[in-house]
Design an enzyme around this catalytic site. Structure first.
Site, PDB file in Angstrom:
ATOM      1  N   ASP A  53       0.875  -1.154   0.000  1.00 40.39           N
ATOM      2  CA  ASP A  53       0.000   0.000   0.000  1.00 40.39           C
ATOM      3  C   ASP A  53       0.924   1.218   0.000  1.00 40.39           C
ATOM      4  O   ASP A  53       1.752   1.369   0.897  1.00 40.39           O
ATOM      5  CB  ASP A  53      -0.851  -0.070   1.283  1.00 40.39           C
ATOM      6  CG  ASP A  53      -1.817   1.079   1.399  1.00 40.39           C
ATOM      7  OD1 ASP A  53      -1.625   2.095   0.695  1.00 40.39           O
ATOM      8  OD2 ASP A  53      -2.741   0.965   2.210  1.00 40.39           O
ATOM      9  N   TYR A 142      -8.381  15.199  -8.260  1.00 44.72           N
ATOM     10  CA  TYR A 142      -7.495  14.368  -9.092  1.00 44.72           C
ATOM     11  C   TYR A 142      -6.376  15.233  -9.679  1.00 44.72           C
ATOM     12  O   TYR A 142      -5.195  14.893  -9.610  1.00 44.72           O
ATOM     13  CB  TYR A 142      -8.335  13.737 -10.203  1.00 44.72           C
ATOM     14  CG  TYR A 142      -7.604  12.787 -11.117  1.00 44.72           C
ATOM     15  CD1 TYR A 142      -7.129  11.565 -10.657  1.00 44.72           C
ATOM     16  CD2 TYR A 142      -7.416  13.101 -12.462  1.00 44.72           C
ATOM     17  CE1 TYR A 142      -6.484  10.683 -11.509  1.00 44.72           C
ATOM     18  CE2 TYR A 142      -6.780  12.224 -13.323  1.00 44.72           C
ATOM     19  CZ  TYR A 142      -6.318  11.014 -12.843  1.00 44.72           C
ATOM     20  OH  TYR A 142      -5.684  10.140 -13.690  1.00 44.72           O
ATOM     21  N   LYS A 146      -2.296  15.272  -9.114  1.00 41.00           N
ATOM     22  CA  LYS A 146      -1.374  15.018 -10.234  1.00 41.00           C
ATOM     23  C   LYS A 146      -0.345  16.142 -10.371  1.00 41.00           C
ATOM     24  O   LYS A 146       0.838  15.876 -10.595  1.00 41.00           O
ATOM     25  CB  LYS A 146      -2.139  14.821 -11.549  1.00 41.00           C
ATOM     26  CG  LYS A 146      -2.933  13.512 -11.609  1.00 41.00           C
ATOM     27  CD  LYS A 146      -2.034  12.292 -11.413  1.00 41.00           C
ATOM     28  CE  LYS A 146      -2.768  10.967 -11.542  1.00 41.00           C
ATOM     29  NZ  LYS A 146      -1.957   9.809 -11.102  1.00 41.00           N
ATOM     30  N   ILE A 172      -7.126   6.214 -21.304  1.00 40.41           N
ATOM     31  CA  ILE A 172      -6.534   4.970 -21.807  1.00 40.41           C
ATOM     32  C   ILE A 172      -7.653   3.990 -22.144  1.00 40.41           C
ATOM     33  O   ILE A 172      -8.500   3.683 -21.299  1.00 40.41           O
ATOM     34  CB  ILE A 172      -5.577   4.345 -20.761  1.00 40.41           C
ATOM     35  CG1 ILE A 172      -4.490   5.344 -20.337  1.00 40.41           C
ATOM     36  CG2 ILE A 172      -4.953   3.058 -21.313  1.00 40.41           C
ATOM     37  CD1 ILE A 172      -3.547   5.783 -21.435  1.00 40.41           C
TER      38      ILE A 172
HETATM   39  N1  SER Z   1      -8.574   8.477 -17.314  1.00 42.72           N
HETATM   40  C1  SER Z   1      -8.416   9.442 -16.264  1.00 42.72           C
HETATM   41  C2  SER Z   1      -9.726   9.868 -15.721  1.00 42.72           C
HETATM   42  O1  SER Z   1     -10.639  10.006 -16.498  1.00 42.72           O
HETATM   43  C3  SER Z   1      -7.686  10.642 -16.758  1.00 42.72           C
HETATM   44  O2  SER Z   1      -6.355  10.523 -16.513  1.00 42.72           O
HETATM   45  O3  SER Z   1      -9.830  10.103 -14.558  1.00 42.72           O
END
Ligand code: SER
Length: 319
Positions: A53, A142, A146, A172
Site C-alpha cells: 500500500d 485528481y 497530479k 486509456i
Molecule cells: N482516465 C483518467 C480519468 O478520467 C484521466 O487521466 O480520470
C-alpha cells in the site's frame, strides 16, 4: 531496470503493464504489488506478488529491500470522478503515497515512474494544442494530486538526484481490466455496450473532445520513457503524450462502421462533464517525440477494430 515493483498492479494500466514488463525483463524480476483487489490468476501465477500500500511506508520499504528493487512504477490512484466523491482518500493515495514512494526511492536508489494525466490541466490552460509547459491550475482533486505529484517528482530529481520520470496520460482505452471511475471511461464502456446491446448512453455530451490512447501504446510509452537516455531528457515530470483526439460522435461513427445497427444517445453526467470541460481537447506532445522518440502506433481506426475483436472474444458475443 533489473528488479521492478508495480504499485497498483491490479488496476487498468497495472494489470497489463505488469505482464508486459514480465515478458521483457523476466517473470521473477517484476513484483506485482496489490492492496485490496485480488489479482487475476494470470498475475498471481506468473511471478512474485506482494501486498503493498503506497500509504504504508514501512511495508513499502520491506518489499523494496526484499526484492532489491531498482525501479518502481507507482500506479496507485483514484481516478477523477471517484476522487471528487472521496477527495480525502484521493489526496492520501495520490500525494502521501507518492511522497512515500519518492522517499523510499531516495533511500534505496530506485528510479520512479509517475503517471500524471490530462487531469493535471485546468480551466485556464490553453485547451487546443496544450503545450508541454503551460498553466496548470486544475480545479479537481485528481488534478491537484497530479500536479503535486509532478512537482514532487521533479523536486526529488533536482534535490536528491532520484531518477523520476512521468507521463501525462490521456484517457486509456483497453480491454483487459476496466477503468474505475474516470471521466474518460466512456471510451471503454462504449465498446462493451456496443457488442452486448448495440446501444450506449454516453455520460459526456457531443462535442467533448479529449485526448485518448490505446493500451499497447500506453505500455510502450511508460517503458520507453524509463529506458530513455537520461542525457536527452530536458523534461522529467511529466511529458504530454497522446495518440488521438475525438468526441463521442466520432468514436460512435467509427463503431458504426463495424456494427451498423449501433445507436448512441446522451445522458450527460454533470460531474464528468464539468471535469472534461477543463481538460485539453488535444495536447501537443512534441517534447516527448523529440526527447525520447514517442511515436504511437494506434489511431482511432486500428484501435476500434482491435477493441471490437478482443472484447467480442472476451464476452463470447459475435457482432
Ligand atoms: N482516465 C483518467 C480519468 O478520467 C484521466 O487521466 O480520470
Amino acid at each position: 531496470m533489473k528488479n521492478i515493483l508495480i504499485i497498483g498492479s491490479v488496476g487498468q494500466i497495472g494489470s497489463e503493464l505488469t505482464m508486459e514488463l514480465r515478458k521483457r525483463y523476466g517473470n521473477d524480476h517484476v513484483v506485482a504489488g496489490f492492496r485490496k483487489t485480488q489479482p487475476s490468476e494470470e498475475l498471481a501465477n506468473s511471478g512474485p506478488l506482494e501486498r503493498v500500500d503506497a500509504t504504508d511506508v514501512e511495508r513499502l520499504n520491506e518489499v523494496v529491500k526484499k526484492y532489491n528493487i531498482d525501479t518502481i512504477y507507482n500506479l496507485a490512484a483514484l481516478l477523477s470522478a471517484v476522487a471528487e466523491e472521496k477527495p480525502q482518500a484521493a489526496w492520501n493515495v495520490g500525494v502521501n503515497g507518492v511522497f512515500n514512494v519518492l522517499e523510499v526511492a531516495r533511500e534505496h536508489n530506485c528510479a520512479v515512474f509517475f503517471p500524471s494525466s490530462i487531469g493535471a490541466f485546468g480551466p485556464t490552460t490553453p485547451l487546443d494544442n496544450t503545450p508541454q509547459d503551460t498553466i496548470q491550475r486544475p480545479n479537481t482533486m485528481y488534478g491537484v494530486t497530479k500536479v503535486t505529484g509532478e512537482l514532487l517528482s521533479d523536486y526529488y530529481h533536482k534535490r536528491f538526484g532520484v531518477d523520476t520520470r512521468g507521463l501525462r496520460y490521456p484517457g486509456i482505452i483497453s480491454n483487459v481490466t476496466l477503468p474505475g471511475g474516470g471521466t474518460t471511461d466512456y471510451a471503454v464502456e462504449i465498446f462493451y455496450e456496443a457488442i452486448r446491446n448495440k446501444k450506449y448512453t454516453c455520460p459526456l455530451p457531443a462535442g467533448t473532445f479529449l485526448d485518448m490512447m490505446y493500451m499497447p501504446d500506453a505500455l510502450d510509452a511508460a517503458i520507453d520513457l524509463m529506458e530513455a537516455d537520461p542525457s536527452k531528457l530536458k523534461h522529467r515530470n511529466a511529458f504530454n503524450v497522446t495518440a488521438m483526439s475525438f468526441d463521442p460522435e466520432i468514436i460512435s461513427a467509427e463503431i458504426k462502421k463495424h456494427i451498423p445497427g449501433f445507436v448512441m444517445d446522451y445522458d450527460p453526467d454533470p460531474v464528468k462533464k464539468a471535469i472534461a470541460d477543463t481538460w485539453p481537447n488535444k495536447m501537443d506532445d512534441s517534447c516527448a517525440r523529440e526527447e525520447w522518440g514517442w511515436n504511437p502506433k494506434y489511431e482511432l481506426e486500428e484501435m476500434t477494430k482491435d477493441m471490437l475483436e478482443k472484447i467480442s472474444i472476451k464476452l463470447g458475443i459475435e457482432y
